[in-house]
Design a protein around this motif. Structure first.
Motif, PDB file in Angstrom:
ATOM      1  N   LEU A  79      14.044   5.240   5.824  1.00 16.28           N
ATOM      2  CA  LEU A  79      13.334   6.028   6.098  1.00 16.28           C
ATOM      3  C   LEU A  79      13.355   6.837   4.360  1.00 16.28           C
ATOM      4  N   ASN A  80      12.588   7.375   4.336  1.00 18.47           N
ATOM      5  CA  ASN A  80      11.951   8.056   3.356  1.00 18.47           C
ATOM      6  C   ASN A  80      12.437   9.872   3.337  1.00 18.47           C
ATOM      7  N   HIS A  81      13.383   9.451   2.982  1.00 17.97           N
ATOM      8  CA  HIS A  81      13.990  10.324   2.340  1.00 17.97           C
ATOM      9  C   HIS A  81      15.243  10.385   0.728  1.00 17.97           C
TER      10      HIS A  81
ATOM     11  N   TYR B  12       8.822  -1.752   5.497  1.00 16.09           N
ATOM     12  CA  TYR B  12       7.707  -0.031   5.689  1.00 16.09           C
ATOM     13  C   TYR B  12       9.098   1.308   5.495  1.00 16.09           C
ATOM     14  N   THR B  13       8.281   2.445   5.920  1.00 15.50           N
ATOM     15  CA  THR B  13       8.801   3.234   5.421  1.00 15.50           C
ATOM     16  C   THR B  13       8.380   4.105   6.001  1.00 15.50           C
ATOM     17  N   HIS B  14       9.177   5.403   6.436  1.00  8.26           N
ATOM     18  CA  HIS B  14       8.673   6.718   7.339  1.00  8.26           C
ATOM     19  C   HIS B  14       9.656   7.116   7.463  1.00  8.26           C
ATOM     20  N   GLU B  15       9.240   8.669   7.665  1.00  7.58           N
ATOM     21  CA  GLU B  15       9.940  10.043   7.960  1.00  7.58           C
ATOM     22  C   GLU B  15      10.595  10.099   9.600  1.00  7.58           C
ATOM     23  N   GLY B  16      10.930   8.191  10.227  1.00  7.69           N
ATOM     24  CA  GLY B  16      12.205   9.159  11.155  1.00  7.69           C
ATOM     25  C   GLY B  16      11.212   8.940  12.990  1.00  7.69           C
ATOM     26  N   GLY B  17      10.390   8.384  12.426  1.00  7.23           N
ATOM     27  CA  GLY B  17       9.191   8.059  13.798  1.00  7.23           C
ATOM     28  C   GLY B  17       8.343   6.450  13.054  1.00  7.23           C
ATOM     29  N   ALA B  18       9.035   5.704  13.481  1.00  3.77           N
ATOM     30  CA  ALA B  18       8.672   4.702  13.356  1.00  3.77           C
ATOM     31  C   ALA B  18       7.919   3.738  14.478  1.00  3.77           C
TER      32      ALA B  18
ATOM     33  N   TYR C  79       1.024  -1.088   0.109  1.00  2.00           N
ATOM     34  CA  TYR C  79       0.419  -0.333   0.294  1.00  2.00           C
ATOM     35  C   TYR C  79       0.673   1.346   0.094  1.00  2.00           C
ATOM     36  N   SER C  80       0.384   2.062  -0.038  1.00  2.00           N
ATOM     37  CA  SER C  80       1.474   3.183  -1.037  1.00  2.00           C
ATOM     38  C   SER C  80       0.579   5.108  -1.127  1.00  2.00           C
ATOM     39  N   PHE C  81       0.813   5.352  -0.021  1.00  2.00           N
ATOM     40  CA  PHE C  81      -0.106   6.880  -0.474  1.00  2.00           C
ATOM     41  C   PHE C  81       0.289   7.597  -1.375  1.00  2.00           C
ATOM     42  N   GLU C  82       1.746   7.959  -0.832  1.00  2.00           N
ATOM     43  CA  GLU C  82       1.943   9.361  -1.452  1.00  2.00           C
ATOM     44  C   GLU C  82       3.621   8.205  -2.700  1.00  2.00           C
ATOM     45  N   GLY C  83       3.380   6.788  -2.690  1.00  2.00           N
ATOM     46  CA  GLY C  83       4.353   6.824  -3.696  1.00  2.00           C
ATOM     47  C   GLY C  83       5.505   6.104  -3.392  1.00  2.00           C
ATOM     48  N   TYR C  84       6.079   6.498  -1.934  1.00  2.00           N
ATOM     49  CA  TYR C  84       7.734   6.139  -2.285  1.00  2.00           C
ATOM     50  C   TYR C  84       8.074   4.533  -1.506  1.00  2.00           C
ATOM     51  N   THR C  85       6.601   4.257  -0.696  1.00  2.00           N
ATOM     52  CA  THR C  85       6.801   2.674  -0.502  1.00  2.00           C
ATOM     53  C   THR C  85       6.486   2.203  -1.714  1.00  2.00           C
ATOM     54  N   LEU C  86       5.487   2.122  -2.523  1.00  2.00           N
ATOM     55  CA  LEU C  86       5.558   1.882  -4.285  1.00  2.00           C
ATOM     56  C   LEU C  86       7.366   1.801  -4.646  1.00  2.00           C
TER      57      LEU C  86
ATOM     58  N   PRO D  31       4.046   2.137   4.476  1.00  3.53           N
ATOM     59  CA  PRO D  31       3.834   3.504   5.155  1.00  3.53           C
ATOM     60  C   PRO D  31       4.084   3.437   6.471  1.00  3.53           C
ATOM     61  N   ILE D  32       4.185   3.960   6.701  1.00  5.85           N
ATOM     62  CA  ILE D  32       3.958   4.680   8.705  1.00  5.85           C
ATOM     63  C   ILE D  32       2.982   5.558   8.728  1.00  5.85           C
ATOM     64  N   TRP D  33       2.061   4.901   9.665  1.00  9.67           N
ATOM     65  CA  TRP D  33       1.281   6.159   9.771  1.00  9.67           C
ATOM     66  C   TRP D  33       0.529   5.737  11.406  1.00  9.67           C
TER      67      TRP D  33
HETATM   68  C1  LIG Z   1      -1.312   9.709   7.804  1.00 15.24           C
HETATM   69  C2  LIG Z   1      -0.211   9.812   7.918  1.00 15.24           C
HETATM   70  C3  LIG Z   1       0.711   9.573   8.970  1.00 15.24           C
HETATM   71  C4  LIG Z   1       1.879   9.645   9.038  1.00 15.24           C
HETATM   72  N1  LIG Z   1       2.317   9.318  10.698  1.00 15.24           N
HETATM   73  C5  LIG Z   1       3.864   9.234  10.182  1.00 15.24           C
HETATM   74  C6  LIG Z   1       4.408   8.725  11.373  1.00 15.24           C
HETATM   75  O1  LIG Z   1       3.452   8.646  13.068  1.00 15.24           O
HETATM   76  N2  LIG Z   1       5.763   8.528  11.685  1.00 15.24           N
HETATM   77  C7  LIG Z   1       6.932   8.254  10.737  1.00 15.24           C
HETATM   78  O2  LIG Z   1       7.983   8.905  10.603  1.00 15.24           O
HETATM   79  N3  LIG Z   1       6.485   9.454   9.287  1.00 15.24           N
HETATM   80  C8  LIG Z   1       4.422   9.273   9.061  1.00 15.24           C
HETATM   81  N4  LIG Z   1       4.109   9.821   8.117  1.00 15.24           N
HETATM   82  C9  LIG Z   1       5.117   9.817   6.609  1.00 15.24           C
HETATM   83  C10 LIG Z   1       5.574   8.558   6.321  1.00 15.24           C
HETATM   84  O3  LIG Z   1       5.224   7.551   7.130  1.00 15.24           O
HETATM   85  C11 LIG Z   1       5.913   8.484   4.987  1.00 15.24           C
HETATM   86  O4  LIG Z   1       6.496   9.763   4.164  1.00 15.24           O
HETATM   87  C12 LIG Z   1       6.268   7.589   4.160  1.00 15.24           C
HETATM   88  O5  LIG Z   1       6.924   6.999   4.032  1.00 15.24           O
HETATM   89  C13 LIG Z   1       5.281   7.706   2.892  1.00 15.24           C
HETATM   90  O6  LIG Z   1       4.920   6.679   2.077  1.00 15.24           O
HETATM   91  P1  LIG Z   1       4.265   6.679   0.603  1.00 15.24           P
HETATM   92  O7  LIG Z   1       4.830   7.706  -0.462  1.00 15.24           O
HETATM   93  O8  LIG Z   1       4.470   4.999   0.202  1.00 15.24           O
HETATM   94  O9  LIG Z   1       2.579   7.135   1.092  1.00 15.24           O
HETATM   95  C14 LIG Z   1       3.107  10.022   7.829  1.00 15.24           C
HETATM   96  C15 LIG Z   1       2.139  10.145   6.616  1.00 15.24           C
HETATM   97  C16 LIG Z   1       0.394   9.489   6.870  1.00 15.24           C
HETATM   98  C17 LIG Z   1      -0.198  10.015   5.234  1.00 15.24           C
END
Ligand SMILES: Cc1cc2nc3c(=O)[nH]c(=O)nc-3n(C[C@H](O)[C@H](O)[C@H](O)COP(=O)(O)O)c2cc1C
Length: 162
Positions: free
Chosen positions: A138-140, A108-114, A9-16, A80-82
């Motif tokens: 880490l998504n960067h 899983y991809t995230h911005e440092g807050g997994a 699953y990818s909302f904004e494309g990075y995980t994809l 992605p991590i939400w």
């Molecule tokens: C609703 C939402 C909640 C998120 N919560 C977190 C979080 O708790 N920790 C974190 O590191 N990143 C968080 N992010 C950032 C995403 O995990 C990160 O940008 C991810 O790589 C996006 O993947 P995607 O492009 O496949 O959707 C969140 C993003 C969204 C849209």
């Protein structure tokens, strides 16, 4: 060699994008999971919309897909991590037992807050399947090449493991 497929699953494309690196390198199928109702906006409201789904442990209905899971031993599952855990669409997949008794390798991809994303993912995977390993990315933009190398070598490790 295990027979494997990638689900992500990818909302904004990075995980994809990460999933595509596995697909191209291992030459296996990739299916992107899509909820029936997806937010169109990528603005700040996405955090409220997404965060609310996580807090209420929502399991969104998914667009139908036709995968013969009997043909696979291993599922690469990407999210992605939400709000510190996997995305709601992944909750649907894991908690509704869409497939069962498979090995699952979780990236899983995230911005440092997994946060507790790994233990939460492992627990949900083990409801119906067997967690065999994970990769945190880490998504960067700066990390794109290094993440590509990481995910390719990890995917080999997962598919070749006994
Ligand atoms: C609703 C939402 C909640 C998120 N919560 C977190 C979080 O708790 N920790 C974190 O590191 N990143 C968080 N992010 C950032 C995403 O995990 C990160 O940008 C991810 O790589 C996006 O993947 P995607 O492009 O496949 O959707 C969140 C993003 C969204 C849209």
């Amino acid at each position: 060699m295990k027979k494997a497929i990638i689900l992500c699953y990818s909302f904004e494309g990075y995980t994809l994008q990460m999933a595509t690196f596995i697909k191209e390198n291992l030459n296996i199928d990739l299916h992107e999971i899509k909820p029936l109702d997806e937010l169109k906006s990528k603005g700040f409201y996405k955090y409220i919309w997404g965060g609310r789904q996580v807090v209420f442990k929502k399991k969104p209905e998914l667009k139908p897909f036709d995968i013969d899971f009997d043909a696979y031993d291993l599922i690469f599952l990407g999210s992605p991590i939400w709000a510190g855990t996997f995305a709601p669409a992944i909750r649907t997949i894991l908690e509704d037992g869409i497939f069962k008794d498979k090995e699952v390798a979780y990236f899983y991809t995230h911005e440092g807050g997994a946060g507790k994303a790994l233990v939460r993912g492992e627990k949900a995977i083990n409801m119906f399947n067997s967690y065999i390993g994970s990769l945190s990315l880490l998504n960067h933009v700066k990390n794109l090449e290094s993440n590509k190398n990481l995910i390719i070598s990890w995917a080999h490790e997962m598919i070749e493991s006994k």
